[in-house]
Motif scaffolding. Structure first.
Motif, PDB file in Angstrom:
ATOM      1  N   UNK A  28     -61.577  52.216  11.015  1.00  0.00           N
ATOM      2  CA  UNK A  28     -60.181  52.508  11.331  1.00  0.00           C
ATOM      3  C   UNK A  28     -59.452  53.187  10.176  1.00  0.00           C
ATOM      4  N   UNK A  29     -59.951  53.036   8.975  1.00  0.00           N
ATOM      5  CA  UNK A  29     -59.290  53.635   7.815  1.00  0.00           C
ATOM      6  C   UNK A  29     -59.680  55.104   7.702  1.00  0.00           C
ATOM      7  N   UNK A  30     -58.688  55.978   7.540  1.00  0.00           N
ATOM      8  CA  UNK A  30     -59.005  57.404   7.437  1.00  0.00           C
ATOM      9  C   UNK A  30     -59.802  57.722   6.168  1.00  0.00           C
ATOM     10  N   UNK A  31     -60.910  58.398   6.348  1.00  0.00           N
ATOM     11  CA  UNK A  31     -61.726  58.838   5.227  1.00  0.00           C
ATOM     12  C   UNK A  31     -62.628  57.788   4.624  1.00  0.00           C
ATOM     13  N   UNK A  32     -62.594  56.572   5.106  1.00  0.00           N
ATOM     14  CA  UNK A  32     -63.412  55.516   4.509  1.00  0.00           C
ATOM     15  C   UNK A  32     -64.863  55.556   4.979  1.00  0.00           C
ATOM     16  N   UNK A  33     -65.125  56.137   6.140  1.00  0.00           N
ATOM     17  CA  UNK A  33     -66.494  56.128   6.653  1.00  0.00           C
ATOM     18  C   UNK A  33     -67.428  56.891   5.725  1.00  0.00           C
ATOM     19  N   UNK A  34     -66.970  58.032   5.229  1.00  0.00           N
ATOM     20  CA  UNK A  34     -67.826  58.832   4.348  1.00  0.00           C
ATOM     21  C   UNK A  34     -68.124  58.094   3.050  1.00  0.00           C
ATOM     22  N   UNK A  35     -67.165  57.322   2.564  1.00  0.00           N
ATOM     23  CA  UNK A  35     -67.358  56.609   1.306  1.00  0.00           C
ATOM     24  C   UNK A  35     -68.176  55.333   1.486  1.00  0.00           C
ATOM     25  N   UNK A  36     -68.071  54.695   2.649  1.00  0.00           N
ATOM     26  CA  UNK A  36     -68.677  53.379   2.841  1.00  0.00           C
ATOM     27  C   UNK A  36     -69.881  53.380   3.776  1.00  0.00           C
ATOM     28  N   UNK A  37     -70.358  54.554   4.159  1.00  0.00           N
ATOM     29  CA  UNK A  37     -71.468  54.619   5.111  1.00  0.00           C
ATOM     30  C   UNK A  37     -72.713  53.911   4.589  1.00  0.00           C
ATOM     31  N   UNK A  38     -73.060  54.125   3.339  1.00  0.00           N
ATOM     32  CA  UNK A  38     -74.265  53.492   2.798  1.00  0.00           C
ATOM     33  C   UNK A  38     -74.104  51.976   2.708  1.00  0.00           C
ATOM     34  N   UNK A  39     -72.897  51.509   2.431  1.00  0.00           N
ATOM     35  CA  UNK A  39     -72.642  50.070   2.382  1.00  0.00           C
ATOM     36  C   UNK A  39     -72.803  49.437   3.759  1.00  0.00           C
ATOM     37  N   UNK A  40     -72.338  50.118   4.801  1.00  0.00           N
ATOM     38  CA  UNK A  40     -72.469  49.602   6.166  1.00  0.00           C
ATOM     39  C   UNK A  40     -73.939  49.543   6.572  1.00  0.00           C
ATOM     40  N   UNK A  41     -74.681  50.603   6.283  1.00  0.00           N
ATOM     41  CA  UNK A  41     -76.097  50.620   6.647  1.00  0.00           C
ATOM     42  C   UNK A  41     -76.897  49.597   5.841  1.00  0.00           C
ATOM     43  N   UNK A  42     -76.542  49.400   4.583  1.00  0.00           N
ATOM     44  CA  UNK A  42     -77.213  48.380   3.775  1.00  0.00           C
ATOM     45  C   UNK A  42     -76.912  46.984   4.313  1.00  0.00           C
ATOM     46  N   UNK A  43     -75.662  46.745   4.678  1.00  0.00           N
ATOM     47  CA  UNK A  43     -75.303  45.456   5.265  1.00  0.00           C
ATOM     48  C   UNK A  43     -76.032  45.200   6.566  1.00  0.00           C
ATOM     49  N   UNK A  44     -76.181  46.236   7.391  1.00  0.00           N
ATOM     50  CA  UNK A  44     -76.906  46.084   8.657  1.00  0.00           C
ATOM     51  C   UNK A  44     -78.395  45.813   8.402  1.00  0.00           C
ATOM     52  N   UNK A  45     -78.966  46.447   7.399  1.00  0.00           N
ATOM     53  CA  UNK A  45     -80.375  46.218   7.077  1.00  0.00           C
ATOM     54  C   UNK A  45     -80.596  44.801   6.536  1.00  0.00           C
ATOM     55  N   UNK A  46     -79.689  44.331   5.696  1.00  0.00           N
ATOM     56  CA  UNK A  46     -79.794  42.969   5.176  1.00  0.00           C
ATOM     57  C   UNK A  46     -79.628  41.970   6.319  1.00  0.00           C
ATOM     58  N   UNK A  47     -78.693  42.241   7.239  1.00  0.00           N
ATOM     59  CA  UNK A  47     -78.485  41.367   8.391  1.00  0.00           C
ATOM     60  C   UNK A  47     -79.750  41.283   9.242  1.00  0.00           C
ATOM     61  N   UNK A  48     -80.385  42.416   9.508  1.00  0.00           N
ATOM     62  CA  UNK A  48     -81.620  42.421  10.297  1.00  0.00           C
ATOM     63  C   UNK A  48     -82.734  41.665   9.567  1.00  0.00           C
ATOM     64  N   UNK A  49     -82.813  41.828   8.260  1.00  0.00           N
ATOM     65  CA  UNK A  49     -83.801  41.082   7.488  1.00  0.00           C
ATOM     66  C   UNK A  49     -83.560  39.585   7.543  1.00  0.00           C
ATOM     67  N   UNK A  50     -82.288  39.187   7.491  1.00  0.00           N
ATOM     68  CA  UNK A  50     -81.970  37.762   7.602  1.00  0.00           C
ATOM     69  C   UNK A  50     -82.319  37.212   8.977  1.00  0.00           C
ATOM     70  N   UNK A  51     -82.135  38.018  10.018  1.00  0.00           N
ATOM     71  CA  UNK A  51     -82.498  37.575  11.371  1.00  0.00           C
ATOM     72  C   UNK A  51     -83.993  37.301  11.448  1.00  0.00           C
TER      73      UNK A  51
END
Length: 62
Positions: A28-51
């Motif tokens: 929802x924040x303007x311009x934040x996706x480009x800056x935080x994309x790697x953090x989101x994908x890393x969080x999703x990968x860690x979440x899948x590993x925890x599952x």
């Protein structure tokens, strides 16, 4: 072994809560996706590993 499973479930719950709150804020924040994309994908990968790790340790305990 049960303590490890409980810690994994706690970590999975905590990370899920963080992701459920954090990802919509980032999107929802303007311009934040480009800056935080790697953090989101890393969080999703860690979440899948925890599952998978939680499922593995649950099969050892049960």
């Amino acid at each position: 072994m049960v303590i490890v499973l409980q810690l994994l479930v706690f970590a999975l719950t905590a990370l899920s809560t963080i992701l459920v709150v954090g990802i919509p804020v980032i999107l929802a924040s303007p311009g934040q996706w480009e800056q935080s994309k790697s953090l989101v994908f890393t969080g999703a990968a860690v979440w899948a590993g925890l599952v998978f790790a939680t499922g593995f340790f649950n099969s050892l305990v049960a």
